[in-house]
Scaffold this motif. Structure first.
Motif, mmCIF file in Angstrom:
data_model
loop_
_atom_site.group_PDB
_atom_site.id
_atom_site.type_symbol
_atom_site.label_atom_id
_atom_site.label_comp_id
_atom_site.label_asym_id
_atom_site.label_seq_id
_atom_site.Cartn_x
_atom_site.Cartn_y
_atom_site.Cartn_z
ATOM 1 N N ALA A 145 0.858 -1.182 0.000
ATOM 2 C CA ALA A 145 0.000 0.000 0.000
ATOM 3 C C ALA A 145 0.896 1.234 0.000
ATOM 4 O O ALA A 145 1.967 1.229 0.602
ATOM 5 C CB ALA A 145 -0.912 -0.003 1.227
ATOM 6 N N PRO A 146 0.450 2.286 -0.686
ATOM 7 C CA PRO A 146 -0.816 2.419 -1.402
ATOM 8 C C PRO A 146 -0.729 1.859 -2.820
ATOM 9 O O PRO A 146 0.341 1.434 -3.271
ATOM 10 C CB PRO A 146 -1.007 3.935 -1.446
ATOM 11 N N GLY A 147 -1.891 1.893 -3.523
ATOM 12 C CA GLY A 147 -1.918 1.634 -4.950
ATOM 13 C C GLY A 147 -1.836 2.957 -5.693
ATOM 14 O O GLY A 147 -1.596 4.013 -5.107
ATOM 15 N N LEU A 148 -2.054 2.898 -6.989
ATOM 16 C CA LEU A 148 -2.007 4.099 -7.826
ATOM 17 C C LEU A 148 -3.265 4.191 -8.666
ATOM 18 O O LEU A 148 -3.556 3.292 -9.471
ATOM 19 C CB LEU A 148 -0.779 4.068 -8.736
ATOM 20 N N GLY A 149 -4.029 5.277 -8.483
ATOM 21 C CA GLY A 149 -5.176 5.544 -9.332
ATOM 22 C C GLY A 149 -4.716 6.218 -10.614
ATOM 23 O O GLY A 149 -3.953 7.183 -10.580
ATOM 24 N N ILE A 180 6.055 1.711 -9.909
ATOM 25 C CA ILE A 180 6.404 0.289 -9.918
ATOM 26 C C ILE A 180 7.781 0.074 -9.306
ATOM 27 O O ILE A 180 7.998 -0.847 -8.508
ATOM 28 C CB ILE A 180 6.336 -0.271 -11.349
ATOM 29 N N ASP A 181 8.724 0.935 -9.660
ATOM 30 C CA ASP A 181 10.074 0.816 -9.104
ATOM 31 C C ASP A 181 10.089 0.995 -7.585
ATOM 32 O O ASP A 181 10.944 0.418 -6.893
ATOM 33 C CB ASP A 181 11.006 1.848 -9.751
ATOM 34 N N ALA A 194 2.072 -1.896 -6.404
ATOM 35 C CA ALA A 194 1.636 -3.044 -7.208
ATOM 36 C C ALA A 194 0.255 -2.840 -7.819
ATOM 37 O O ALA A 194 0.029 -3.193 -8.975
ATOM 38 C CB ALA A 194 1.634 -4.307 -6.353
ATOM 39 N N LEU A 195 -0.692 -2.280 -7.069
ATOM 40 C CA LEU A 195 -2.069 -2.170 -7.546
ATOM 41 C C LEU A 195 -2.233 -0.916 -8.398
ATOM 42 O O LEU A 195 -2.104 0.210 -7.917
ATOM 43 C CB LEU A 195 -3.041 -2.125 -6.365
ATOM 44 N N LEU A 196 -2.497 -1.108 -9.689
ATOM 45 C CA LEU A 196 -2.714 -0.014 -10.619
ATOM 46 C C LEU A 196 -4.171 -0.064 -11.060
ATOM 47 O O LEU A 196 -4.636 -1.073 -11.599
ATOM 48 C CB LEU A 196 -1.788 -0.135 -11.830
ATOM 49 N N LEU A 218 -0.418 -5.637 -10.209
ATOM 50 C CA LEU A 218 -1.776 -6.170 -10.199
ATOM 51 C C LEU A 218 -2.652 -5.146 -10.908
ATOM 52 O O LEU A 218 -2.761 -4.003 -10.467
ATOM 53 C CB LEU A 218 -2.258 -6.374 -8.760
ATOM 54 N N ILE A 219 -3.252 -5.561 -12.002
ATOM 55 C CA ILE A 219 -4.094 -4.648 -12.781
ATOM 56 C C ILE A 219 -5.530 -4.762 -12.310
ATOM 57 O O ILE A 219 -6.105 -5.852 -12.258
ATOM 58 C CB ILE A 219 -4.022 -4.974 -14.279
#
Length: 335
Positions: free
Chosen positions: A21-25, A49-50, A54-56, A83-84
């Motif tokens: 966490a967090p993901g990316l909106g 990502i770097d 993970a959550l996009l 993770l898409i």
């Protein structure tokens, strides 16, 4: 403002799925807001990502498919690190007008195959049913989504902006990994029934719009700060001229609390949300690397119970003026 020090991101758990966490909106990278610089948006995805994000998160309606195409291009050579998450159900015509919500089997299967093609992948990690129309049989939609899971085209299912009752009905058909709904210091409606239902069922929570569509950054003082007329926020009641002026009281109340900790307003708002549970993954959206770094640093901020309460108390429900969406869209959420 706290700086991102490059430390490994902490993990959270969405049902059976463990992720940083967090993901990316990714909404602002293709549509709804001021036009993004494509090169900077690409660099932002790669930097995220770097850093271990993970959550996009995207959706088939973002830019009428352009959001998925953009993300697909950005993920070339990086697919195995992410993770898409994409969505299905909210329908728009070719001119971008919202037509309503669908959940029939034919539509879901068609849109899934389109999303896979636009993203350039063979499976979706998280497929989210985008809202539920009044009277819609969620069981039909979940049945169709379950078929896609059985076929290996989808790994996990989620729901967006649903009621606790709909979540329970859906979960009885097929396990739901997460509920993705707007949750921030100025949008707290899911705390009453949806969050308890998620925790009762072991369903995770993806908090969208955790910065109040930009208001909680302190960078929006007037409608002029929203950018061009095509910016979606010009249609939202909370950003209307009268309401936006009154909603500035929220920013005013948070400023001294942020200053006391040496945080930006965005970091304070995100830190509060990160403390809401180990089953909560905020997905702040940005198409800029400097804002990404600011957002990532917030996950490492420790807030005492007293600080969390003071932050929440600074924004009582009565302090928020205006609905989240225009009336015709409000009828399509929380069903």
């Amino acid at each position: 403002m706290r700086k991102d020090d490059g430390a490994p991101l902490p993990t959270r758990r969405l049902s059976e799925l463990t992720l940083p966490a967090p993901g990316l909106g990714c909404l602002s990278m293709s549509s709804f807001y001021a036009r993004a610089d494509p090169a900077e948006a690409f660099a932002t995805v790669h930097r995220a990502i770097d850093r271990g994000v993970a959550l996009l998160d995207t959706a088939d309606v973002q830019g009428l498919g352009e959001g998925e195409r953009f993300l697909g291009r950005a993920l070339v050579g990086r697919r195995d690190r992410v993770l898409i998450s994409t969505k299905v159900g909210l329908e728009r015509d070719r001119d971008g007008r919202f037509l309503g919500v669908r959940g029939d089997r034919t539509y879901i299967r068609e849109r899934c195959h389109g999303s896979l093609r636009r993203l350039g992948v063979d499976h979706l990690d998280l497929y989210v049913k985008h809202w539920v129309a009044p009277g819609e049989r969620i069981e039909e939609a979940i049945g169709a989504l379950a078929e896609l899971v059985a076929e290996g085209k989808v790994r996990h299912l989620a729901l967006s902006e649903v009621s606790a009752d709909t979540l329970r009905r859906a979960h009885a058909v097929h396990p739901i990994t997460a509920v993705q709904s707007e949750w921030s210091l100025w949008t707290r409606g899911i705390e009453d029934e949806v969050v308890p239902a998620c925790r009762e069922l072991g369903v995770g929570i993806i908090a969208s719009c955790p910065l109040g569509r930009g208001l909680l950054t302190g960078r929006i003082a007037s409608t002029a700060d929203l950018g061009p007329a095509t910016d979606f926020r010009h249609t939202l009641p909370r950003f209307g001229p009268g309401n936006l002026t009154r909603n500035q009281a929220i920013v005013t109340a948070l400023r001294p609390l942020a200053a006391r900790r040496g945080l930006s307003l965005a970091q304070l708002a995100l830190a509060w949300l990160h403390h809401q549970g180990a089953d909560v993954v905020p997905i702040p959206g940005t198409c800029r690397r400097d804002h990404l770094a600011e957002n990532l640093a917030a996950v490492f901020v420790e807030l005492s119970a007293g600080e969390r309460q003071a932050i929440a108390d600074a924004i009582p429900a009565a302090a928020v003026h205006g609905e989240r969406y225009p009336p015709f869209l409000m009828r399509l959420v929380d069903n």
